[in-house]
Design a protein around this motif. Structure first.
Motif, mmCIF file in Angstrom:
data_model
loop_
_atom_site.group_PDB
_atom_site.id
_atom_site.type_symbol
_atom_site.label_atom_id
_atom_site.label_comp_id
_atom_site.label_asym_id
_atom_site.label_seq_id
_atom_site.Cartn_x
_atom_site.Cartn_y
_atom_site.Cartn_z
ATOM 1 N N ASN A 90 0.826 -1.208 0.000
ATOM 2 C CA ASN A 90 0.000 0.000 0.000
ATOM 3 C C ASN A 90 0.855 1.251 0.000
ATOM 4 N N LYS A 91 0.470 2.203 -0.817
ATOM 5 C CA LYS A 91 1.129 3.505 -0.878
ATOM 6 C C LYS A 91 0.138 4.550 -0.391
ATOM 7 N N GLU A 92 0.634 5.504 0.391
ATOM 8 C CA GLU A 92 -0.189 6.619 0.831
ATOM 9 C C GLU A 92 0.499 7.907 0.419
ATOM 10 N N LEU A 93 -0.282 8.778 -0.204
ATOM 11 C CA LEU A 93 0.215 10.063 -0.665
ATOM 12 C C LEU A 93 -0.547 11.154 0.057
ATOM 13 N N PHE A 94 0.205 12.101 0.611
ATOM 14 C CA PHE A 94 -0.376 13.227 1.325
ATOM 15 C C PHE A 94 0.023 14.492 0.579
ATOM 16 N N LEU A 95 -0.935 15.071 -0.138
ATOM 17 C CA LEU A 95 -0.687 16.300 -0.891
ATOM 18 C C LEU A 95 -1.067 17.486 -0.024
ATOM 19 N N VAL A 96 -0.115 18.372 0.199
ATOM 20 C CA VAL A 96 -0.318 19.531 1.071
ATOM 21 C C VAL A 96 -0.150 20.809 0.262
ATOM 22 N N ARG A 97 -1.144 21.687 0.370
ATOM 23 C CA ARG A 97 -0.965 23.028 -0.171
ATOM 24 C C ARG A 97 -0.352 23.865 0.941
ATOM 25 N N HIS A 98 0.650 24.671 0.601
ATOM 26 C CA HIS A 98 1.286 25.520 1.609
ATOM 27 C C HIS A 98 0.224 26.327 2.351
ATOM 28 N N ALA A 99 0.553 26.741 3.551
ATOM 29 C CA ALA A 99 -0.368 27.533 4.363
ATOM 30 C C ALA A 99 -0.472 28.956 3.804
ATOM 31 N N HIS B 148 1.917 23.807 -4.420
ATOM 32 C CA HIS B 148 1.065 24.969 -4.669
ATOM 33 C C HIS B 148 -0.183 24.592 -5.456
ATOM 34 N N ASN B 149 -1.153 25.469 -5.388
ATOM 35 C CA ASN B 149 -2.321 25.373 -6.257
ATOM 36 C C ASN B 149 -2.062 26.178 -7.518
ATOM 37 N N PRO B 150 -2.664 25.863 -8.625
ATOM 38 C CA PRO B 150 -3.730 24.869 -8.775
ATOM 39 C C PRO B 150 -3.230 23.438 -8.961
ATOM 40 N N ALA B 151 -1.922 23.245 -9.042
ATOM 41 C CA ALA B 151 -1.374 21.919 -9.357
ATOM 42 C C ALA B 151 -1.785 20.847 -8.346
ATOM 43 N N ILE B 152 -1.798 21.183 -7.057
ATOM 44 C CA ILE B 152 -2.173 20.195 -6.034
ATOM 45 C C ILE B 152 -3.607 19.722 -6.255
ATOM 46 N N THR B 153 -4.515 20.662 -6.467
ATOM 47 C CA THR B 153 -5.924 20.305 -6.698
ATOM 48 C C THR B 153 -6.079 19.487 -7.973
ATOM 49 N N TYR B 154 -5.483 19.962 -9.054
ATOM 50 C CA TYR B 154 -5.604 19.256 -10.330
ATOM 51 C C TYR B 154 -5.067 17.834 -10.226
ATOM 52 N N LEU B 155 -3.919 17.668 -9.576
ATOM 53 C CA LEU B 155 -3.342 16.328 -9.443
ATOM 54 C C LEU B 155 -4.251 15.427 -8.612
ATOM 55 N N ALA B 156 -4.724 15.928 -7.479
ATOM 56 C CA ALA B 156 -5.594 15.129 -6.604
ATOM 57 C C ALA B 156 -6.837 14.667 -7.360
ATOM 58 N N GLU B 157 -7.433 15.567 -8.126
ATOM 59 C CA GLU B 157 -8.632 15.204 -8.887
ATOM 60 C C GLU B 157 -8.298 14.230 -10.017
ATOM 61 N N TYR B 158 -7.164 14.414 -10.660
ATOM 62 C CA TYR B 158 -6.757 13.540 -11.766
ATOM 63 C C TYR B 158 -6.516 12.109 -11.294
ATOM 64 N N VAL C 286 -8.173 23.012 -3.229
ATOM 65 C CA VAL C 286 -7.506 22.707 -1.962
ATOM 66 C C VAL C 286 -7.124 24.037 -1.325
ATOM 67 N N SER C 287 -7.610 24.262 -0.124
ATOM 68 C CA SER C 287 -7.368 25.533 0.564
ATOM 69 C C SER C 287 -5.940 25.594 1.106
ATOM 70 N N PRO C 288 -5.459 26.802 1.417
ATOM 71 C CA PRO C 288 -4.151 26.905 2.074
ATOM 72 C C PRO C 288 -4.135 26.044 3.345
ATOM 73 N N ALA C 289 -3.057 25.310 3.541
ATOM 74 C CA ALA C 289 -2.904 24.346 4.650
ATOM 75 C C ALA C 289 -3.896 23.204 4.536
ATOM 76 N N GLY C 290 -4.395 22.974 3.325
ATOM 77 C CA GLY C 290 -5.269 21.836 3.068
ATOM 78 C C GLY C 290 -4.443 20.586 2.802
ATOM 79 N N LEU C 291 -5.044 19.444 3.066
ATOM 80 C CA LEU C 291 -4.377 18.154 2.922
ATOM 81 C C LEU C 291 -5.286 17.186 2.177
ATOM 82 N N VAL C 292 -4.754 16.576 1.137
ATOM 83 C CA VAL C 292 -5.470 15.530 0.417
ATOM 84 C C VAL C 292 -4.747 14.214 0.690
ATOM 85 N N HIS C 293 -5.472 13.277 1.291
ATOM 86 C CA HIS C 293 -4.919 11.971 1.653
ATOM 87 C C HIS C 293 -5.418 10.961 0.621
ATOM 88 N N LEU C 294 -4.475 10.317 -0.071
ATOM 89 C CA LEU C 294 -4.785 9.354 -1.126
ATOM 90 C C LEU C 294 -4.104 8.019 -0.841
#
Length: 166
Positions: free
Chosen positions: A2-11, A111-121, A130-138
């Motif tokens: 299992n791989k876990e990816l945590f995408l963080v947008r800077h605060a 940074h956004n928009p790359a973090i959001t686009y990647l998470a959705e892709y 993804v808001s500042p200091a937001g975290l996407v756990h995949l």
């Protein structure tokens, strides 16, 4: 494995000083607080990651340092990549596909928009922004090299929580 990816947008970064270059913009005091809180949340979710990658911008470096402190991750082991500044989905995906499979829990601070686009892709989920200091756990079962369109599962999108202003 299992791989876990945590995408963080800077605060939250300072957007009031037009005399400094974008790459040099610091975090606001609220941004510093949010980054530290994010690190605590992440510590509960993942413990210590195998690898942290960060953009070279000041705001991502500071976010990364505050998160790493909460995660018990030695900041000298953070990989700062110029490619993560002004990145794209394609560049982020290349960085992920080139990860060594010995790394099962990876954090990327960028940074956004790359973090959001990647998470959705990679998940096929609609996050919106993804808001500042937001975290996407995949999550994903397999090799980093196999990650592509809709191959990861969205575990959760975490937004920073601030107390109501009085």
């Amino acid at each position: 494995m299992n791989k876990e990816l945590f995408l963080v947008r800077h605060a939250e970064a300072d957007s009031t000083n037009f005399d400094i270059k974008d790459i040099e913009r610091p975090l606001t005091s609220d941004g510093e607080i949010d980054a530290s809180k994010l690190g605590k949340t992440m510590a509960e979710l993942l413990g210590t990651p195998d690898l942290i990658l960060s953009s070279t911008a000041i705001r991502t470096r500071t976010t990364t340092a505050l998160v790493a402190e909460q995660l018990g991750y030695d900041p000298v082991n953070v990989d700062y990549l110029e490619d993560l500044y002004e990145s794209s989905t394609r560049i982020l995906l290349r960085v992920i596909n080139e990860l060594e499979d010995k790394n099962n829990k990876v954090v990327i601070v960028a940074h956004n928009p790359a973090i959001t686009y990647l998470a959705e892709y990679v998940s096929g989920a609609v996050i919106g922004n993804v808001s500042p200091a937001g975290l996407v756990h995949l999550k994903f079962k397999g090799s980093w090299a196999e990650i592509s369109d809709k191959t990861m599962d969205l575990v959760k999108y975490h937004k920073p929580v601030r107390p109501a202003q009085t």
